[in-house]
Enzyme design. Structure first.
Site, PDB file in Angstrom:
ATOM      1  N   SER A   1       0.758  -1.154   0.212  1.00 28.25           N
ATOM      2  CA  SER A   1       0.001  -0.116   0.158  1.00 28.25           C
ATOM      3  C   SER A   1       0.878   0.951   0.059  1.00 28.25           C
ATOM      4  O   SER A   1       2.114   1.083   0.464  1.00 28.25           O
ATOM      5  CB  SER A   1      -1.050   0.183   1.248  1.00 28.25           C
ATOM      6  OG  SER A   1      -1.590   1.133   1.535  1.00 28.25           O
TER       7      SER A   1
ATOM      8  N   TYR B   1      -1.628  -0.404  11.068  1.00 29.92           N
ATOM      9  CA  TYR B   1      -1.745  -0.709   9.580  1.00 29.92           C
ATOM     10  C   TYR B   1      -0.759  -0.260   8.935  1.00 29.92           C
ATOM     11  O   TYR B   1       0.170  -1.213   8.033  1.00 29.92           O
ATOM     12  CB  TYR B   1      -3.155  -0.507   9.045  1.00 29.92           C
ATOM     13  CG  TYR B   1      -3.186  -0.632   7.457  1.00 29.92           C
ATOM     14  CD1 TYR B   1      -3.433  -1.949   7.086  1.00 29.92           C
ATOM     15  CD2 TYR B   1      -3.082   0.356   6.784  1.00 29.92           C
ATOM     16  CE1 TYR B   1      -3.552  -2.176   5.692  1.00 29.92           C
ATOM     17  CE2 TYR B   1      -3.114   0.182   5.013  1.00 29.92           C
ATOM     18  CZ  TYR B   1      -3.535  -1.083   4.798  1.00 29.92           C
ATOM     19  OH  TYR B   1      -3.629  -1.358   3.457  1.00 29.92           O
TER      20      TYR B   1
END
Length: 276
Positions: A131, A144
């Protein structure tokens, strides 16, 4: 030429499902990791070239069972399965942190290790769906972010360690993708805020209000998961993989900001973004 084989984790929905379907349409024999019977039936209905397999990357028995499910040679592994544990860092429990890393890092690494003999035989490829959060940290997604930073570190290491065996390793770094969590984000934020103790709820009320405004803005530009699936296919079919590929204009803009701005400049951007 024999049919190429690939295992795609998290294939029940979102990026994983889009990737499994796209590769099957391109003639790959796809093994799609799913966690429910419903997801398995829906995925199998997409193509005769897709074989659903029960796979939660955190369950050792599921990894062991792949020995019976997969062929002796595997041309590719797409490590897509992942979750996002959100919330202010000081409010997250040890169990939250462990769960985040178990799903996003420990499980995929264990799966990759288990499949390396098959990948070596095929001189195959491993694609990690990382990501933009693996390069830039955003407020409210600190754990995260940390898990994706760790995925990037592991992929960088594997890329060098596996090179003598002809196994290539790539990272994809999408920005905002139009998947279920973004449609559910308002409810997720409501539940997160409601679950805080009264003092934390008071302290972080402005943050939550800012997050809601920010989510409303950025999800309008979310990329379809098929765009990430297309990027996966390119990495599996080009002569040599690219170590890193940003997917989406937002990802490229954010990574450009990371390059050009000092840390305090990025801090100011995020502070203005959530209005605190």
């Amino acid at each position: 030429m024999s049919t190429r084989t690939v295992l795609v984790t998290g294939a029940g929905r979102g990026i994983g499902r889009a990737t499994a379907v796209r590769l099957a349409r391109s003639g790959w024999r796809v093994f799609g990791g799913v966690r429910t019977d419903v997801a398995a039936k829906e995925l199998a209905a997409e193509s005769a070239l897709i074989t659903p397999v029960e796979l939660d990357v955190t369950v050792p028995e599921h990894l062991a069972a792949l020995d019976r499910e997969l062929p002796e040679r595997l041309d590719a592994l797409v490590n897509n399965a992942g979750i996002a544990v959100a919330g202010p860092l000081e409010t997250l429990s040890r169990a939250d942190v462990h769960h985040q890393f178990d799903v996003n890092l420990v499980g995929p690494l264990a799966l990759t290790r288990a499949l390396l003999p098959r990948l070596r035989r095929a001189r195959g490829r491993v694609v990690f769906i990382s990501s933009v959060n693996g390069r830039v940290s955003f407020p409210f997604t600190g754990i995260y972010n940390a898990s994706k930073y760790a995925v990037e570190a592991v992929a960088d290491c594997l890329r060098v360690e596996l090179r003598p065996f002809g196994v290539q390793v790539a990272l994809l770094e999408p920005g905002v993708v139009d998947t279920d969590p973004w449609h559910e984000m308002d409810q997720i934020l409501d539940e997160l805020e409601a679950g805080l103790d009264p003092e934390h709820r008071r302290l972080y009320a402005p943050h939550f209000a800012g997050e809601r405004r920010l989510v409303e803005r950025i999800r309008k530009g979310a990329a379809p998961p098929e765009r990430v699936a297309a990027a996966v296919e390119r990495q599996l079919t080009r002569r040599r993989v690219r170590p890193r590929t940003a997917v989406g204009a937002d990802a490229r803009v954010i990574l450009g900001m990371k390059t050009l701005l000092p840390a305090c400049g990025l801090d100011a951007v995020w502070t203005r973004g959530i209005g605190v």
